[in-house]
Design an enzyme around this catalytic site. Sequence first.
Site, PDB file in Angstrom:
ATOM      1  N   ASP A  30     102.229 -59.390  94.030  1.00 54.00           N
ATOM      2  CA  ASP A  30     103.519 -59.954  94.718  1.00 54.00           C
ATOM      3  C   ASP A  30     104.269 -60.650  93.522  1.00 54.00           C
ATOM      4  OD1 ASP A  30     104.215 -60.466  97.900  1.00 54.00           O
ATOM      5  OD2 ASP A  30     105.445 -61.729  96.390  1.00 54.00           O
ATOM      6  N   ASN A  86     102.655 -58.814 108.091  1.00 57.43           N
ATOM      7  CA  ASN A  86     103.855 -59.383 108.878  1.00 57.43           C
ATOM      8  C   ASN A  86     104.531 -58.305 109.547  1.00 57.43           C
ATOM      9  OD1 ASN A  86     103.405 -62.057 107.916  1.00 57.43           O
ATOM     10  ND2 ASN A  86     104.725 -61.536 105.906  1.00 57.43           N
ATOM     11  N   GLN A  93     108.466 -60.256 108.342  1.00 59.45           N
ATOM     12  CA  GLN A  93     108.368 -59.115 107.421  1.00 59.45           C
ATOM     13  C   GLN A  93     109.880 -58.905 106.836  1.00 59.45           C
ATOM     14  OE1 GLN A  93     107.603 -55.502 109.423  1.00 59.45           O
ATOM     15  NE2 GLN A  93     107.637 -54.118 107.539  1.00 59.45           N
ATOM     16  N   VAL A  95     110.387 -56.716 103.916  1.00 60.17           N
ATOM     17  CA  VAL A  95     110.478 -55.377 103.291  1.00 60.17           C
ATOM     18  C   VAL A  95     109.778 -54.248 104.372  1.00 60.17           C
ATOM     19  CG1 VAL A  95     109.828 -53.762 101.334  1.00 60.17           C
ATOM     20  CG2 VAL A  95     110.059 -56.103 100.936  1.00 60.17           C
ATOM     21  N   HIS A  99     102.892 -52.753 104.359  1.00 58.53           N
ATOM     22  CA  HIS A  99     101.921 -53.351 103.325  1.00 58.53           C
ATOM     23  C   HIS A  99     101.073 -54.409 103.930  1.00 58.53           C
ATOM     24  CE1 HIS A  99     105.771 -55.869 103.490  1.00 58.53           C
ATOM     25  NE2 HIS A  99     105.057 -56.682 103.260  1.00 58.53           N
ATOM     26  N   HIS A 101      99.126 -58.062 102.548  1.00 58.58           N
ATOM     27  CA  HIS A 101      98.814 -58.864 101.681  1.00 58.58           C
ATOM     28  C   HIS A 101      97.567 -59.601 101.553  1.00 58.58           C
ATOM     29  CE1 HIS A 101     103.466 -60.201 101.917  1.00 58.58           C
ATOM     30  NE2 HIS A 101     103.287 -59.479 102.974  1.00 58.58           N
TER      31      HIS A 101
HETATM   32  P1  AMP Z   1     106.826 -59.326 103.809  1.00 59.57           P
HETATM   33  O1  AMP Z   1     107.789 -60.579 103.995  1.00 59.57           O
HETATM   34  O2  AMP Z   1     105.552 -59.213 104.600  1.00 59.57           O
HETATM   35  O3  AMP Z   1     107.586 -58.105 103.942  1.00 59.57           O
HETATM   36  O4  AMP Z   1     106.486 -59.243 102.125  1.00 59.57           O
HETATM   37  C1  AMP Z   1     107.094 -58.780 101.325  1.00 59.57           C
HETATM   38  C2  AMP Z   1     106.555 -59.261 100.002  1.00 59.57           C
HETATM   39  O5  AMP Z   1     107.010 -58.368  98.809  1.00 59.57           O
HETATM   40  C3  AMP Z   1     106.940 -60.620  99.611  1.00 59.57           C
HETATM   41  O6  AMP Z   1     105.894 -61.415  99.485  1.00 59.57           O
HETATM   42  C4  AMP Z   1     107.782 -60.629  98.338  1.00 59.57           C
HETATM   43  O7  AMP Z   1     107.567 -61.355  97.389  1.00 59.57           O
HETATM   44  C5  AMP Z   1     107.318 -59.163  97.888  1.00 59.57           C
HETATM   45  N1  AMP Z   1     108.171 -58.367  96.984  1.00 59.57           N
HETATM   46  C6  AMP Z   1     109.294 -58.145  97.018  1.00 59.57           C
HETATM   47  N2  AMP Z   1     109.915 -57.381  96.156  1.00 59.57           N
HETATM   48  C7  AMP Z   1     108.919 -57.109  95.288  1.00 59.57           C
HETATM   49  C8  AMP Z   1     108.673 -56.450  94.014  1.00 59.57           C
HETATM   50  N3  AMP Z   1     109.633 -55.900  93.511  1.00 59.57           N
HETATM   51  N4  AMP Z   1     107.477 -56.400  93.406  1.00 59.57           N
HETATM   52  C9  AMP Z   1     106.420 -57.208  94.057  1.00 59.57           C
HETATM   53  N5  AMP Z   1     106.561 -57.691  95.028  1.00 59.57           N
HETATM   54  C10 AMP Z   1     107.650 -57.931  95.694  1.00 59.57           C
END
Ligand code: AMP
Length: 118
Positions: A30, A86, A93, A95, A99, A101
Amino acid sequence: MEDTIFGKITRGEIPTDFLYQDEQCVVIKDIYPQAPTHVLIIPRKPIPMLSVADEEDQALLGHLLVVAGKVANQLGVEDAFRLVINNGEGGGQTVFHLHLHILAGRDMKEGELAQGLS
Ligand code: AMP
């Protein structure tokens, strides 16, 4: 669905170190770690979120859990880690490409830290 950063990463369009990869998923660090160990298990199939997954995704979802266990072992955190998904904006969430974590390396047992990502 809209393409996301994780779509680009899983397709190899943004050069990213994969801690693990197979035909169904990739694992990356992350970018904003919330714990000393914080990695993301991302299926190559761009399911926007868990709540829209269906029966046809059953084997994939099971596979992601098996990979989580393997990666936890690979990272040496198999005795103490948290797995988080999430779901939806209100669920934290950001993204919209499913996914998981893996969080480890800090106290997960009590107080605010037990709430997960924030
Ligand atoms: P969520 O909030 O559950 O959608 O998690 C998205 C996660 O993706 C967050 O913890 C971000 O820090 C992580 N994230 C976003 N962009 C990237 C990236 N380019 N490479 C690695 N992690 C990322």
